[in-house]
Design an enzyme around this catalytic site. Structure first.
Site, PDB file in Angstrom:
ATOM      1  N   SER A 101       0.794  -1.334  -0.032  1.00 31.06           N
ATOM      2  CA  SER A 101       0.029  -0.037   0.017  1.00 31.06           C
ATOM      3  C   SER A 101       0.711   1.346  -0.028  1.00 31.06           C
ATOM      4  O   SER A 101       0.238   2.601  -0.308  1.00 31.06           O
ATOM      5  CB  SER A 101      -0.967   0.083   1.317  1.00 31.06           C
ATOM      6  OG  SER A 101      -0.121  -0.001   2.570  1.00 31.06           O
ATOM      7  N   LYS A 142       0.680   5.041   6.682  1.00 30.49           N
ATOM      8  CA  LYS A 142       0.277   5.884   5.542  1.00 30.49           C
ATOM      9  C   LYS A 142       0.565   7.382   5.546  1.00 30.49           C
ATOM     10  O   LYS A 142       1.279   7.655   6.572  1.00 30.49           O
ATOM     11  CB  LYS A 142      -1.396   5.851   6.011  1.00 30.49           C
ATOM     12  CG  LYS A 142      -1.976   4.450   5.844  1.00 30.49           C
ATOM     13  CD  LYS A 142      -1.931   3.571   4.601  1.00 30.49           C
ATOM     14  CE  LYS A 142      -2.583   2.397   4.753  1.00 30.49           C
ATOM     15  NZ  LYS A 142      -2.748   1.362   3.570  1.00 30.49           N
TER      16      LYS A 142
END
Length: 237
Positions: A101, A142
């Site tokens: 990701s 993230k």
């Protein structure tokens, strides 16, 4: 006649005196040797006793030194373990990237050091990379896109902040196919952040209702240094 007798008597006396002298010399020599032998025996025993005392004292000293060394080693190991736990709990934590990701910034199995303390001395900035708890059982990594108080909207695959396109987004050319909860805009609270993965079309992030906005209290720390692979060692951007 008388002269002969006197001469014989004198000879006998001289022989007797000489014999007595020999006897005296013999016993005198014997006493000296016996004294010497006794002295040497006694001296040797004293030396043996002293040597045994030295050995015993040395053994005791060695035992004490060994115990002190062992105690120091144990103390150093315990101190190192406690220090490591404190550092891991409050200062720096190692984490491993799992999944794709955050490609191309991070690859799966990259090892990072997370700053858990110093980043709190200032506010998080847009594009900082953070590590946070997800449902208490997982840890996600993230990139911060939206800051407290902002409204984040995703339209036509682009990020808008307070109605204006985020034109300095380093990944602006990666058009997102999914807007999620940001389609109609998400207003962030004073302790909330909106995060996206760098692999925009393959990232489970704030666009998904199950993840949503990230509370300040869920943040573990800020990605600081990549330590593995060695070829990519360095500060995280």
């Amino acid at each position: 006649m008388d002269e002969d007798i006197i001469k014989k008597n004198n000879d006998l006396i001289e022989d007797s005196l000489e014999f007595c002298a020999d006897i005296y010399e013999y016993y005198e020599a014997d006493d000296i040797n016996r004294f010497k032998n006794n002295y040497y025996k006694k001296n040797k025993q004293i030396q043996r006793d002293e040597a045994e005392k030295v050995i015993i004292v040395k053994e005791q000293a060695d035992e004490e030194a060994g115990f002190k060394l062992y105690a120091k080693i144990v103390a150093v190991i315990l101190a190192a373990m406690i220090l490591a736990r404190l550092v891991n709990a409050y200062l720096i934590q190692e984490t491993i990237v799992n999944g794709s990701s955050m490609n191309p910034t991070f690859e799966s199995s990259d090892k990072l050091l997370i700053d858990k303390l110093f980043y709190k001395m200032g506010a998080l900035e847009r594009y900082d990379i953070i590590v946070f708890h997800y449902h208490d059982s997982s840890i996600y990594i993230k990139r911060v896109i939206g800051l407290p108080g902002e409204k984040i909207t995703i339209r036509k695959g682009r990020v808008y902040v307070n109605g204006r396109i985020l034109d300095d987004d380093p990944l602006i050319n990666d058009v997102m196919h999914y807007s999620g909860i940001a389609k109609n805009g998400v207003k962030l609270g004073k302790d909330e952040y909106f995060v996206l993965g760098d692999n925009r079309n393959n990232s489970y992030d704030s666009r998904y209702e199950q993840v949503g906005v990230i509370k300040q209290g869920s943040i573990i720390g800020k990605a600081w240094i990549r330590i593995f692979p060695i070829s990519k060692f360095g500060a995280v951007n």
